[in-house]
Design a protein around this motif. Structure first.
Motif, PDB file in Angstrom:
ATOM      1  N   LEU A  10      47.587 -48.688 100.039  1.00 56.04           N
ATOM      2  CA  LEU A  10      48.674 -47.763 100.387  1.00 56.04           C
ATOM      3  C   LEU A  10      49.865 -47.945  99.456  1.00 56.04           C
ATOM      4  N   LEU A  11      50.173 -49.187  99.107  1.00 54.32           N
ATOM      5  CA  LEU A  11      51.275 -49.442  98.187  1.00 54.32           C
ATOM      6  C   LEU A  11      51.003 -48.816  96.818  1.00 54.32           C
ATOM      7  N   ILE A  12      49.766 -48.932  96.339  1.00 52.38           N
ATOM      8  CA  ILE A  12      49.421 -48.358  95.032  1.00 52.38           C
ATOM      9  C   ILE A  12      49.484 -46.841  95.072  1.00 52.38           C
ATOM     10  N   GLN A  13      48.937 -46.226  96.128  1.00 54.44           N
ATOM     11  CA  GLN A  13      48.975 -44.767  96.205  1.00 54.44           C
ATOM     12  C   GLN A  13      50.410 -44.261  96.349  1.00 54.44           C
ATOM     13  N   THR A  14      51.217 -44.943  97.157  1.00 57.77           N
ATOM     14  CA  THR A  14      52.601 -44.527  97.330  1.00 57.77           C
ATOM     15  C   THR A  14      53.374 -44.661  96.024  1.00 57.77           C
ATOM     16  N   ALA A  15      53.128 -45.735  95.278  1.00 55.86           N
ATOM     17  CA  ALA A  15      53.767 -45.899  93.970  1.00 55.86           C
ATOM     18  C   ALA A  15      53.366 -44.763  93.031  1.00 55.86           C
ATOM     19  N   ALA A  16      52.087 -44.384  93.073  1.00 57.72           N
ATOM     20  CA  ALA A  16      51.629 -43.264  92.250  1.00 57.72           C
ATOM     21  C   ALA A  16      52.339 -41.971  92.642  1.00 57.72           C
ATOM     22  N   ASN A  17      52.560 -41.769  93.938  1.00 54.63           N
ATOM     23  CA  ASN A  17      53.296 -40.594  94.402  1.00 54.63           C
ATOM     24  C   ASN A  17      54.728 -40.589  93.871  1.00 54.63           C
ATOM     25  N   LEU A  18      55.363 -41.765  93.882  1.00 56.41           N
ATOM     26  CA  LEU A  18      56.734 -41.869  93.383  1.00 56.41           C
ATOM     27  C   LEU A  18      56.798 -41.579  91.882  1.00 56.41           C
ATOM     28  N   PHE A  19      55.864 -42.151  91.125  1.00 56.93           N
ATOM     29  CA  PHE A  19      55.823 -41.885  89.691  1.00 56.93           C
ATOM     30  C   PHE A  19      55.608 -40.390  89.427  1.00 56.93           C
ATOM     31  N   ASN A  20      54.794 -39.747  90.264  1.00 60.60           N
ATOM     32  CA  ASN A  20      54.508 -38.332  90.090  1.00 60.60           C
ATOM     33  C   ASN A  20      55.778 -37.496  90.205  1.00 60.60           C
ATOM     34  N   ASP A  21      56.588 -37.734  91.235  1.00 60.13           N
ATOM     35  CA  ASP A  21      57.835 -36.985  91.388  1.00 60.13           C
ATOM     36  C   ASP A  21      58.831 -37.333  90.280  1.00 60.13           C
ATOM     37  N   TYR A  22      58.871 -38.603  89.916  1.00 61.25           N
ATOM     38  CA  TYR A  22      59.808 -39.044  88.872  1.00 61.25           C
ATOM     39  C   TYR A  22      59.515 -38.354  87.540  1.00 61.25           C
ATOM     40  N   TYR A  23      58.253 -38.372  87.124  1.00 63.18           N
ATOM     41  CA  TYR A  23      57.913 -37.796  85.830  1.00 63.18           C
ATOM     42  C   TYR A  23      57.861 -36.276  85.857  1.00 63.18           C
ATOM     43  N   ASP A  24      57.529 -35.692  86.997  1.00 63.02           N
ATOM     44  CA  ASP A  24      57.584 -34.235  87.097  1.00 63.02           C
ATOM     45  C   ASP A  24      59.002 -33.743  86.808  1.00 63.02           C
ATOM     46  N   PHE A  25      59.991 -34.440  87.358  1.00 62.78           N
ATOM     47  CA  PHE A  25      61.386 -34.057  87.127  1.00 62.78           C
ATOM     48  C   PHE A  25      61.764 -34.239  85.660  1.00 62.78           C
ATOM     49  N   LEU A  26      61.333 -35.344  85.056  1.00 56.11           N
ATOM     50  CA  LEU A  26      61.625 -35.560  83.637  1.00 56.11           C
ATOM     51  C   LEU A  26      60.989 -34.493  82.758  1.00 56.11           C
ATOM     52  N   HIS A  27      59.829 -33.988  83.179  1.00 58.21           N
ATOM     53  CA  HIS A  27      59.123 -32.964  82.404  1.00 58.21           C
ATOM     54  C   HIS A  27      59.617 -31.562  82.716  1.00 58.21           C
ATOM     55  N   GLY A  28      60.654 -31.465  83.563  1.00 55.94           N
ATOM     56  CA  GLY A  28      61.247 -30.159  83.824  1.00 55.94           C
ATOM     57  C   GLY A  28      60.706 -29.429  85.024  1.00 55.94           C
ATOM     58  N   GLN A  29      59.941 -30.113  85.866  1.00 52.33           N
ATOM     59  CA  GLN A  29      59.350 -29.465  87.035  1.00 52.33           C
ATOM     60  C   GLN A  29      60.112 -29.834  88.308  1.00 52.33           C
ATOM     61  N   ASP A  30      59.927 -28.985  89.319  1.00 52.94           N
ATOM     62  CA  ASP A  30      60.461 -29.248  90.662  1.00 52.94           C
ATOM     63  C   ASP A  30      61.955 -29.566  90.641  1.00 52.94           C
ATOM     64  N   LYS A  31      62.707 -28.796  89.877  1.00 55.28           N
ATOM     65  CA  LYS A  31      64.157 -29.017  89.791  1.00 55.28           C
ATOM     66  C   LYS A  31      64.839 -28.863  91.144  1.00 55.28           C
ATOM     67  N   GLU A  32      64.244 -27.986  91.980  1.00 57.34           N
ATOM     68  CA  GLU A  32      64.867 -27.722  93.275  1.00 57.34           C
ATOM     69  C   GLU A  32      64.817 -28.922  94.210  1.00 57.34           C
ATOM     70  N   LYS A  33      63.997 -29.922  93.900  1.00 56.15           N
ATOM     71  CA  LYS A  33      63.898 -31.109  94.760  1.00 56.15           C
ATOM     72  C   LYS A  33      65.063 -32.078  94.555  1.00 56.15           C
ATOM     73  N   TRP A  34      65.847 -31.872  93.505  1.00 56.33           N
ATOM     74  CA  TRP A  34      66.877 -32.848  93.136  1.00 56.33           C
ATOM     75  C   TRP A  34      68.244 -32.177  93.056  1.00 56.33           C
ATOM     76  N   THR A  35      69.281 -32.934  93.335  1.00 53.19           N
ATOM     77  CA  THR A  35      70.630 -32.405  93.327  1.00 53.19           C
ATOM     78  C   THR A  35      71.615 -33.482  92.866  1.00 53.19           C
ATOM     79  N   VAL A  36      72.722 -33.039  92.280  1.00 57.06           N
ATOM     80  CA  VAL A  36      73.770 -33.982  91.889  1.00 57.06           C
ATOM     81  C   VAL A  36      74.770 -34.187  93.026  1.00 57.06           C
ATOM     82  N   ASP A  37      74.642 -33.379  94.070  1.00 56.74           N
ATOM     83  CA  ASP A  37      75.536 -33.471  95.232  1.00 56.74           C
ATOM     84  C   ASP A  37      74.951 -34.461  96.237  1.00 56.74           C
ATOM     85  N   VAL A  38      75.532 -35.654  96.297  1.00 62.37           N
ATOM     86  CA  VAL A  38      74.982 -36.699  97.155  1.00 62.37           C
ATOM     87  C   VAL A  38      75.024 -36.297  98.630  1.00 62.37           C
ATOM     88  N   SER A  39      75.967 -35.446  99.003  1.00 61.28           N
ATOM     89  CA  SER A  39      76.055 -35.009 100.398  1.00 61.28           C
ATOM     90  C   SER A  39      74.922 -34.068 100.774  1.00 61.28           C
TER      91      SER A  39
END
Length: 301
Positions: free
Chosen positions: A61-90
């Protein structure tokens, strides 16, 4: 490109949604149910050690969850799923973007520590297999050519969340690899491949500027036909294995999950609305849960 914006900006981006969505808890059935089934097969042949079962489950479970985290992290770096992230902490409920890989690395380190204990308690084979799982989980999303971007997403999931995790959960209980456990792992391989393919069919339009998935290579109609074949094979294999005695007769209870498979296929029909297409991933996840738990239940009972 968003990648250059992120790299050249001092702004911190935060995940909009909750930790539950970031960790993708619904997808963890890809690890939980094959381990339950592999351990269930071991219980049929003799006793099982529940400390080893829990350790194996936790590490996977730890390995799969880590893979999920890397997936969201790199998707954002590659320009995908911009709507999932915001600069507004609130407006955010999740962590800062730059902290995500550190969380993933911490999970991998914990999984390695558990894996070393498992190797001492059971078999040294868990070490190279675990390392391979970590590497491919990372390469699934990372690098200039992530595996998920060159049409190999379904293949990686088929191998590591099918035969590998099912067989390993059986072997760590002290049993030798044989044809029966290899055969039992196949429904899980087709099941997780169907989940990844559903996601890629849903995202064909969104992905065309970022990656080349199997669904894009096949094109929508052929991809849906392949999905139908994968869904059918999960049931055909279980019924066949039950008929020849590898699985107990009670394994036919997997047929109770057919309504979820039907809803999944219906959501991808020709005239489906966008909302119905998006719901296909939800039905794929529910189908995996239902099918996998029912099959595992038949083994444990």
């Amino acid at each position: 490109m968003l990648q250059s914006t992120v790299n050249n900006s001092h702004e911190t981006y935060y995940y909009r949604a909750t930790w539950i969505q970031l960790l993708r808890l619904m997808t963890l059935t890809g690890t939980i149910t094959p381990i339950l089934a592999g351990t269930g097969m071991a219980s049929i042949h003799g006793g099982v050690r529940f400390d080893i079962f829990l350790a194996m489950l936790t590490a996977a479970l730890l390995i799969q969850t880590a893979a999920n985290l890397f997936n969201d992290y790199y998707d954002f770096l590659h320009g995908q799923d911009k709507e999932k992230w915001t600069v507004d902490v609130s407006d955010a409920k999740g962590p800062a973007h730059q902290t995500v890989p550190y969380l993933a690395i911490m999970m991998i380190c914990a999984a390695i520590a558990i894996g070393i204990w498992l190797a001492v308690q059971s078999t040294l084979w868990i070490i190279p297999v675990g390392i391979a799982g970590i590497i491919f989980g990372y390469l699934y999303s990372a690098g200039p050519r992530p595996l998920c971007s060159i049409g190999l997403g379904e293949t990686v999931a088929f191998i590591f969340l099918g035969p590998v995790v099912t067989i390993l959960s059986y072997v760590v209980q002290g049993y030798m690899l044989d044809f029966t456990i290899a055969a039992v792992s196949l429904p899980f391989a087709f099941l997780i491949a169907s989940m990844i393919l559903t996601n890629n069919i849903r995202d064909i339009e969104k992905d065309h500027t970022f990656r080349t998935t199997l669904a894009m290579i096949l094109e929508r109609n052929r991809a849906i036909n392949l999905l139908t074949v994968l869904l059918c094979l999960t049931y055909v294999i279980v019924l066949f294995l039950a008929a020849i005695g590898i699985l107990p007769p009670s394994a036919i209870i997997v047929l109770l999950s057919l309504p979820f498979a039907s809803r999944l296929r219906w959501s991808l029909r020709k005239n489906a609305t966008r909302a119905e297409k998006v719901s296909g991933m939800k039905w794929a996840a529910w189908h995996h849960w239902a099918f996998g738990l029912l099959l595992a239940l038949s083994l444990w009972l």
